[in-house]
Each structure stands twice: as structure tokens, then as C-alpha cells.
Scaffold this motif. Structure first.
Motif, PDB file in Angstrom:
ATOM      1  N   ARG A  85       0.838  -1.188   0.000  1.00 34.59           N
ATOM      2  CA  ARG A  85       0.000   0.000   0.000  1.00 34.59           C
ATOM      3  C   ARG A  85       0.875   1.240   0.000  1.00 34.59           C
ATOM      4  O   ARG A  85       1.891   1.303   0.688  1.00 34.59           O
ATOM      5  CB  ARG A  85      -0.902   0.012   1.243  1.00 34.59           C
ATOM      6  N   VAL A  86       0.487   2.224  -0.800  1.00 30.15           N
ATOM      7  CA  VAL A  86       1.134   3.527  -0.788  1.00 30.15           C
ATOM      8  C   VAL A  86       0.249   4.472   0.004  1.00 30.15           C
ATOM      9  O   VAL A  86      -0.926   4.667  -0.329  1.00 30.15           O
ATOM     10  CB  VAL A  86       1.356   4.075  -2.211  1.00 30.15           C
ATOM     11  N   THR A  87       0.780   5.025   1.092  1.00 30.01           N
ATOM     12  CA  THR A  87       0.031   5.972   1.901  1.00 30.01           C
ATOM     13  C   THR A  87       0.162   7.362   1.294  1.00 30.01           C
ATOM     14  O   THR A  87       1.266   7.847   1.068  1.00 30.01           O
ATOM     15  CB  THR A  87       0.557   5.985   3.348  1.00 30.01           C
ATOM     16  N   GLY A  88      -0.990   8.001   1.037  1.00 30.43           N
ATOM     17  CA  GLY A  88      -0.975   9.281   0.339  1.00 30.43           C
ATOM     18  C   GLY A  88      -1.005   9.046  -1.156  1.00 30.43           C
ATOM     19  O   GLY A  88      -0.827   7.928  -1.644  1.00 30.43           O
ATOM     20  N   ALA A  89      -1.241  10.105  -1.919  1.00 30.65           N
ATOM     21  CA  ALA A  89      -1.286   9.994  -3.380  1.00 30.65           C
ATOM     22  C   ALA A  89       0.130   9.817  -3.922  1.00 30.65           C
ATOM     23  O   ALA A  89       1.004  10.638  -3.640  1.00 30.65           O
ATOM     24  CB  ALA A  89      -1.923  11.239  -3.977  1.00 30.65           C
ATOM     25  N   PRO A  90       0.397   8.725  -4.665  1.00 29.98           N
ATOM     26  CA  PRO A  90       1.734   8.554  -5.214  1.00 29.98           C
ATOM     27  C   PRO A  90       2.107   9.732  -6.122  1.00 29.98           C
ATOM     28  O   PRO A  90       1.280  10.222  -6.892  1.00 29.98           O
ATOM     29  CB  PRO A  90       1.624   7.261  -6.025  1.00 29.98           C
ATOM     30  N   GLU A  91       3.343  10.183  -6.016  1.00 31.66           N
ATOM     31  CA  GLU A  91       3.792  11.268  -6.882  1.00 31.66           C
ATOM     32  C   GLU A  91       3.893  10.768  -8.316  1.00 31.66           C
ATOM     33  O   GLU A  91       3.967   9.562  -8.586  1.00 31.66           O
ATOM     34  CB  GLU A  91       5.134  11.798  -6.391  1.00 31.66           C
ATOM     35  N   ALA A  92       3.931  11.713  -9.239  1.00 28.89           N
ATOM     36  CA  ALA A  92       3.879  11.388 -10.661  1.00 28.89           C
ATOM     37  C   ALA A  92       4.924  10.365 -11.091  1.00 28.89           C
ATOM     38  O   ALA A  92       4.592   9.426 -11.828  1.00 28.89           O
ATOM     39  CB  ALA A  92       4.000  12.673 -11.484  1.00 28.89           C
ATOM     40  N   PRO A  93       6.206  10.485 -10.669  1.00 34.84           N
ATOM     41  CA  PRO A  93       7.186   9.484 -11.113  1.00 34.84           C
ATOM     42  C   PRO A  93       6.817   8.055 -10.699  1.00 34.84           C
ATOM     43  O   PRO A  93       7.006   7.116 -11.467  1.00 34.84           O
ATOM     44  CB  PRO A  93       8.481   9.957 -10.434  1.00 34.84           C
ATOM     45  N   LEU A  94       6.299   7.908  -9.482  1.00 36.07           N
ATOM     46  CA  LEU A  94       5.930   6.570  -9.026  1.00 36.07           C
ATOM     47  C   LEU A  94       4.698   6.066  -9.782  1.00 36.07           C
ATOM     48  O   LEU A  94       4.645   4.906 -10.195  1.00 36.07           O
ATOM     49  CB  LEU A  94       5.656   6.585  -7.518  1.00 36.07           C
ATOM     50  N   ARG A  95       3.713   6.928 -10.003  1.00 34.22           N
ATOM     51  CA  ARG A  95       2.534   6.522 -10.782  1.00 34.22           C
ATOM     52  C   ARG A  95       2.946   6.133 -12.195  1.00 34.22           C
ATOM     53  O   ARG A  95       2.458   5.148 -12.749  1.00 34.22           O
ATOM     54  CB  ARG A  95       1.518   7.663 -10.825  1.00 34.22           C
ATOM     55  N   THR A  96       3.844   6.896 -12.784  1.00 31.40           N
ATOM     56  CA  THR A  96       4.310   6.603 -14.142  1.00 31.40           C
ATOM     57  C   THR A  96       5.034   5.269 -14.182  1.00 31.40           C
ATOM     58  O   THR A  96       4.851   4.462 -15.105  1.00 31.40           O
ATOM     59  CB  THR A  96       5.238   7.722 -14.639  1.00 31.40           C
ATOM     60  N   ALA A  97       5.863   5.012 -13.170  1.00 36.18           N
ATOM     61  CA  ALA A  97       6.615   3.762 -13.126  1.00 36.18           C
ATOM     62  C   ALA A  97       5.680   2.568 -12.966  1.00 36.18           C
ATOM     63  O   ALA A  97       5.885   1.517 -13.585  1.00 36.18           O
ATOM     64  CB  ALA A  97       7.626   3.806 -11.990  1.00 36.18           C
ATOM     65  N   LEU A  98       4.644   2.718 -12.150  1.00 38.53           N
ATOM     66  CA  LEU A  98       3.685   1.633 -11.977  1.00 38.53           C
ATOM     67  C   LEU A  98       2.907   1.372 -13.266  1.00 38.53           C
ATOM     68  O   LEU A  98       2.639   0.222 -13.628  1.00 38.53           O
ATOM     69  CB  LEU A  98       2.726   1.956 -10.835  1.00 38.53           C
ATOM     70  N   ALA A  99       2.549   2.436 -13.979  1.00 36.89           N
ATOM     71  CA  ALA A  99       1.863   2.276 -15.262  1.00 36.89           C
ATOM     72  C   ALA A  99       2.767   1.571 -16.271  1.00 36.89           C
ATOM     73  O   ALA A  99       2.319   0.701 -17.037  1.00 36.89           O
ATOM     74  CB  ALA A  99       1.433   3.640 -15.795  1.00 36.89           C
ATOM     75  N   ALA A 100       4.046   1.935 -16.279  1.00 38.17           N
ATOM     76  CA  ALA A 100       4.995   1.297 -17.190  1.00 38.17           C
ATOM     77  C   ALA A 100       5.166  -0.184 -16.852  1.00 38.17           C
ATOM     78  O   ALA A 100       5.297  -1.023 -17.751  1.00 38.17           O
ATOM     79  CB  ALA A 100       6.337   2.015 -17.123  1.00 38.17           C
ATOM     80  N   LEU A 101       5.146  -0.491 -15.566  1.00 34.08           N
ATOM     81  CA  LEU A 101       5.274  -1.881 -15.147  1.00 34.08           C
ATOM     82  C   LEU A 101       4.077  -2.699 -15.630  1.00 34.08           C
ATOM     83  O   LEU A 101       4.233  -3.821 -16.113  1.00 34.08           O
ATOM     84  CB  LEU A 101       5.379  -1.944 -13.624  1.00 34.08           C
ATOM     85  N   ARG A 102       2.884  -2.140 -15.523  1.00 34.99           N
ATOM     86  CA  ARG A 102       1.702  -2.860 -16.003  1.00 34.99           C
ATOM     87  C   ARG A 102       1.800  -3.135 -17.505  1.00 34.99           C
ATOM     88  O   ARG A 102       1.452  -4.215 -17.974  1.00 34.99           O
ATOM     89  CB  ARG A 102       0.440  -2.063 -15.679  1.00 34.99           C
ATOM     90  N   ALA A 103       2.278  -2.140 -18.245  1.00 35.60           N
ATOM     91  CA  ALA A 103       2.425  -2.319 -19.694  1.00 35.60           C
ATOM     92  C   ALA A 103       3.485  -3.365 -20.008  1.00 35.60           C
ATOM     93  O   ALA A 103       3.296  -4.222 -20.888  1.00 35.60           O
ATOM     94  CB  ALA A 103       2.779  -0.985 -20.341  1.00 35.60           C
ATOM     95  N   LYS A 104       4.598  -3.309 -19.294  1.00 38.36           N
ATOM     96  CA  LYS A 104       5.707  -4.248 -19.532  1.00 38.36           C
ATOM     97  C   LYS A 104       5.279  -5.690 -19.299  1.00 38.36           C
ATOM     98  O   LYS A 104       5.678  -6.609 -20.029  1.00 38.36           O
ATOM     99  CB  LYS A 104       6.872  -3.886 -18.610  1.00 38.36           C
ATOM    100  N   LEU A 105       4.435  -5.903 -18.299  1.00 39.34           N
ATOM    101  CA  LEU A 105       4.014  -7.255 -17.951  1.00 39.34           C
ATOM    102  C   LEU A 105       2.687  -7.657 -18.600  1.00 39.34           C
ATOM    103  O   LEU A 105       2.105  -8.678 -18.257  1.00 39.34           O
ATOM    104  CB  LEU A 105       3.908  -7.375 -16.429  1.00 39.34           C
ATOM    105  N   SER A 106       2.217  -6.840 -19.540  1.00 42.79           N
ATOM    106  CA  SER A 106       1.006  -7.137 -20.330  1.00 42.79           C
ATOM    107  C   SER A 106      -0.199  -7.433 -19.449  1.00 42.79           C
ATOM    108  O   SER A 106      -0.932  -8.414 -19.639  1.00 42.79           O
ATOM    109  CB  SER A 106       1.263  -8.325 -21.271  1.00 42.79           C
ATOM    110  N   VAL A 107      -0.414  -6.562 -18.473  1.00 49.17           N
ATOM    111  CA  VAL A 107      -1.561  -6.719 -17.583  1.00 49.17           C
ATOM    112  C   VAL A 107      -2.843  -6.365 -18.342  1.00 49.17           C
ATOM    113  O   VAL A 107      -2.928  -5.304 -18.965  1.00 49.17           O
ATOM    114  CB  VAL A 107      -1.404  -5.810 -16.352  1.00 49.17           C
ATOM    115  N   PRO A 108      -3.857  -7.232 -18.314  1.00 52.14           N
ATOM    116  CA  PRO A 108      -5.086  -6.998 -19.091  1.00 52.14           C
ATOM    117  C   PRO A 108      -6.020  -5.999 -18.394  1.00 52.14           C
ATOM    118  O   PRO A 108      -6.967  -6.381 -17.704  1.00 52.14           O
ATOM    119  CB  PRO A 108      -5.722  -8.382 -19.159  1.00 52.14           C
ATOM    120  N   GLU A 109      -5.766  -4.717 -18.582  1.00 57.74           N
ATOM    121  CA  GLU A 109      -6.519  -3.709 -17.826  1.00 57.74           C
ATOM    122  C   GLU A 109      -7.921  -3.461 -18.389  1.00 57.74           C
ATOM    123  O   GLU A 109      -8.913  -3.580 -17.689  1.00 57.74           O
ATOM    124  CB  GLU A 109      -5.727  -2.402 -17.778  1.00 57.74           C
ATOM    125  N   ALA A 110      -8.032  -3.078 -19.653  1.00 54.41           N
ATOM    126  CA  ALA A 110      -9.337  -2.693 -20.218  1.00 54.41           C
ATOM    127  C   ALA A 110     -10.142  -3.931 -20.599  1.00 54.41           C
ATOM    128  O   ALA A 110      -9.621  -4.895 -21.175  1.00 54.41           O
ATOM    129  CB  ALA A 110      -9.128  -1.807 -21.439  1.00 54.41           C
TER     130      ALA A 110
END
Length: 478
Positions: free
Chosen positions: A7-32
Motif C-alpha cells: 500500500r502507498v500511503t498518500g497519493a503517489p507522486e507522478a514518477p511513481l505513478r508513471t513507473a507503476l503504469a509502465a510496469l503494467r504495460a511491460k508485464l502485459s496486464v489486461p486492464e481494459a
């Protein structure tokens, strides 16, 4: 393995949100979800297949983390003579998902809900998983209603499951429940959670079972930097988990008696794995006398103590051999038990988040009615273990990748510094390469050494790399 909560306490800052989004893309997570799946879910939400009795008079409540909206279980506890009655309602996903539909196929593609520090990727479209199928308060919902009668010691004396319409009266959270029970303000249906939970914990200890209270790893934001800590689970979380275990054990017994089912099985851990944990315990200064069993040791640990929290994380390695075992027509498998439960056990209490539970529920409903299982269930059974194994592997890979990312984020400002660490794993092929667990912060990382590493010993390591974009963390002996 128990999911390691992040869990991330507080709103993740932009770099961390961006890194998490990139990780989802890299691992082909079926989001939509595909449009046809969303359309089908909308139709199902408006017109579920209802063939349920009316149990809306039972004042159910749900107990979950405060932000949860995918509510699989609702409970009502009462006294029954000298014993107890547990009503445990499980969301009836089959009332919304038609076999062979696009919605069904998508669930088989996803297998499980995937959790990230900044959100989740659900098994079912939110209109179902967080809406029409979720056991939300003040809503009539279709459910598989378990009625479990216990004796004065908490042992199961009767088990029954039937389809029913239920209505939860309140959505409770663990902290609120714990406070109400501790202060004596909880009314009896809720106060019995502690009574029954403790009875079931005592029976678990008696049969040699183990419940790992795996701490939640929390990344806390402080002025553009992050700190990684542990949060110990509350006793109420363990008592609630005992109700889920109780139901899963009843489900396994029903299916074994009926001759067709799917079990969650785990062989006994090999001696070498336990010996490894003994070395890790020694390095973490945890007293583990040779005459004390692994199960007895676990019950003495305090997740609020950092060394104990670290050890509990390592104990999950003993659960890596868990799998799903299918059997048909009375031909029981060689292994029917789960070593950590110390009894036959089945996954059946989280159908909004785990594919197998929908099938287990149908098999249990059929067993109770002494009727043949539906053809769509039997047709899918043989491929279910492979699907669940792959889904679990993907979930574990994502969990590890997320943790690596968060740990690299925490450590990136500390490259070049030294830390006290415990060697918790060594590569079979390269004894100079292994994994260390830092005393503080609560971080696990790779270590490369010019000489063979001593498993389970404490050493000083220097951080040579912490790159969240990898993510990569590397240490060397200092």
C-alpha cells in the motif's frame, strides 16, 4: 502463498505513478475490458439469473478493508444451544456470468484480480464485481449461503450451502470491529467473531495448522521521499480469516464425500526448506529451539516486531508448492490436504476475485442437493488447475515486481551507503549470488559476492544500484 499486501500511503507522486503504469504495460496486464464483455456485464447486472430462497431476514454484515468495494463475504454469528451457528454468505457470481459467454471467457483469461500499490485490475467488470454482484450494504444480493453449526469447542457438526437472497446491514472495517470488540461495545453477533475466531485458532493449533499473519508492507510519503515499513494485521483480521478457512474446509469435505471437486492442496515442506528457515531465524535473532515445531514457533511471533515481520515474509516460501487438485467420479487424489491448513481445504470464499471459487461453489451446491454437477462445471474442471497455476504465477510475478519497484524508489537516494542485512536465499547455480533482507528499511534485494554467500547469516552490504525504472536493486558485501 498469502498475498503480500502493498500500500502507498498518500497519493503517489507522478514518477511513481508513471513507473507503476509502465510496469503494467511491460508485464502485459489486461486492464481494459473488451466492449462486448462490458455490454454483457451491464445486461447481467440488470437481470441476474435468480433461483434463490429469501434469507433477507438474517442481519448480515461485511468486514473488509475500508476502501474495499468488491465484497465477497457477509457473515452473521449466533449461539446455538451450547455451540454456535455461522451464516456465511458468498457472492453468487454464477447468477451473473453465463457459461460460454464473453464474460465467462474474459474471466478465464484473467483468472484473478491483480493488486497494485495504487489500485487493482479486477477479475470482473466493476459493474458486477463492485456493483451488482458485490454484497454491498442495504442491497438485496444473490448469494451461496453457508450454514455451519459448531459445537462448544468450535468444531463443525453440520454444514449446508444453498442459494439465497441476502441483505447486508452494514459495511464494517477491521479497525472499527477491533475497537468495538476491545471496548466491549460490539453487540453479540459481532462480539462472537472473537469467541468463534479464537476457538477456531485453538483447533488450528491442535491439528498442526498454520495461519501466517503476513504483515502489510506500506510505503509512506515524506516530503518527496518514501519510507517502507511493515503494518501488522489486527486480531480481527485473523478471526475473520478463520471463518473463511472454516468454510473452505467444509467445502472440501462436501466435495470429497460427493466424489467430484477441486481442492487447494499443499504437500508437507521438505526438511531442507525448514532447515533454511532455521538458519534465517538464527540470523534474525529469533529463538527457535530444536524441540519447537515450525507451527508452534509461528504462533509465538509478533508481526509488530521488525525481525518477526521479516521472518514471516520468508515463511511464505514454504507455501510455494500449493496447487489445485481436481478429482472426478469418486476417484480421490493421492493428496487431499493442505499442509498449512492441516486438513482438506478448498478455495470457495472469494469468487469476485478468484476464478476457481465460482466452480467450487457450484460443486458444493450440487453436493448438498445430492445432484449431479452442472455440465459446464464438469467441462471446465480439468483445465482449471493449469489456469489457476498460471494466474497465480502472474499475480506473484506482479507482486514481486511491484515490491522491487517500491523498494528501488525508497533506496534510490541511498546508493553507496551500507546496511546490516541477512542472507535469506542463495542461487542454486551461483553460490556467490543471493538475496538479502535489510534490517532497516524493510527491503529485500539481490547481492553479488566474490565468495560463496553464507545462508542465514548477517553481514554488512553496500548498495550499488537502486533504479526504479528497471526496477533493479543490487548490493555487494561491504
Amino acid at each position: 502463498m498469502p498475498r503480500r499486501p502493498l500500500r502507498v500511503t498518500g497519493a503517489p507522486e507522478a514518477p511513481l505513478r508513471t513507473a507503476l503504469a509502465a510496469l503494467r504495460a511491460k508485464l502485459s496486464v489486461p486492464e481494459a475490458f473488451p466492449p462486448e464483455v462490458l455490454a454483457e456485464a451491464d445486461r447481467a447486472a440488470r437481470a441476474p439469473a435468480l433461483r434463490h430462497a429469501d434469507a433477507t431476514d438474517i442481519p448480515f454484515v461485511t468486514v473488509d478493508p475500508p476502501t474495499s468495494t468488491d465484497l465477497d463475504q457477509a457473515l452473521h454469528l449466533s449461539r446455538r444451544g451450547t455451540g454456535y451457528r455461522v451464516h456465511y454468505a458468498i457472492a453468487d457470481v454464477a447468477a451473473f456470468v453465463s457459461p460460454g459467454s464473453a464474460l465467462d471467457a474474459e474471466a478465464h483469461r484473467r483468472v484473478t484480480t491483480l493488486y497494485f500499490p495504487d489500485g487493482k485490475v479486477p477479475l470482473h467488470p466493476p459493474v458486477l464485481g463492485e456493483g451488482a454482484a458485490s454484497l454491498l450494504p442495504d442491497q438485496v444480493r444473490p448469494a451461496a449461503l453457508w450454514t455451519l453449526d459448531l459445537d462448544a469447542e468450535g468444531r463443525t457438526v453440520a454444514a449446508d450451502v444453498r442459494r439465497a437472497l441476502i441483505r447486508s446491514r452494514a459495511k464494517l472495517d477491521y479497525e472499527g470491529v477491533q475497537k468495538a470488540i476491545d471496548t466491549g461495545t460490539a453487540e453479540e453477533p459481532l462480539a462472537l467473531l472473537r469467541t468463534i475466531g479464537k476457538l477456531r485458532e485453538a483447533l488450528e493449533a491442535e491439528r498442526g495448522g498454520i495461519s501466517l499473519n503476513v504483515p502489510e508492507q506500506e510505503i509512506v510519503q515524506h516530503d518527496h521521499t518514501y519510507e517502507l515499513t511493515y503494518r501488522a494485521p489486527l486480531p480481527a483480521e485473523g478471526w475473520n480469516a478463520q471463518l473463511s478457512l472454516l468454510t473452505g474446509m467444509a467445502a472440501a469435505d462436501l466435495m470429497l464425500a460427493h466424489g467430484t471437486g477441486v481442492l487447494r492442496t499443499l504437500p508437507t515442506a521438505p526438511d531442507g526448506a525448514v532447515s533454511r528457515l532455521r538458519r534465517v531465524a538464527r540470523a534474525l535473532a529469533i529463538d527457535w529451539p530444536h524441540h519447537v515445531s515450525y507451527a508452534d514457533l509461528i504462533r509465538t511471533l509478533d508481526p509488530d516486531t521488525p525481525a518477526h515481520a521479516a521472518f514471516l515474509q520468508e515463511c511464505t516460501t514454504l507455501l510455494r508448492g500449493a496447487g489445485y487438485t481436481v478429482f472426478h467420479d469418486g476417484a480421490l487424489p493421492a493428496l487431499t490436504t493442505h499442509a498449512a491448513v492441516a486438513a482438506p481445504y478448498a478455495h470457495c470464499t472469494a469468487p469476485l476475485r478468484r476464478l476457481a471459487d465460482r466452480y467450487t461453489t457450484e460443486l458444493c451446491l450440487s453436493a448438498t442437493a445430492a445432484a449431479p454437477a452442472p455440465e459446464w462445471v464438469l467441462a471446465a474442471l480439468d483445465r482449471l488447475p493449469a489456469e489457476m497455476t498460471e494466474g497465480t504465477r502472474r499475480s506473484n510475478t506482479l507482486e514481486r515486481a511491484c515490491l522491487d519497484l517500491l523498494e528501488a524508489t525508497v533506496l534510490q537516494a541511498h546508493v553507496g551507503e551500507t546496511f546490516s542485512a541477512t542472507v535469506i536465499d542463495i542461487s542454486d547455480d551461483h553460490p556467490t549470488r543471493g538475496t538479502v533482507h535489510l534490517a532497516a528499511p524493510a527491503v529485500v534485494g539481490r547481492v553479488d559476492s566474490p565468495t560463496p554467500l553464507p545462508l542465514g547469516t548477517t553481514l554488512t552490504v553496500r548498495l550499488t544500484e537502486a533504479d526504479p525504472t528497471g526496477p533493479t536493486i543490487r548490493f555487494v558485501p561491504a
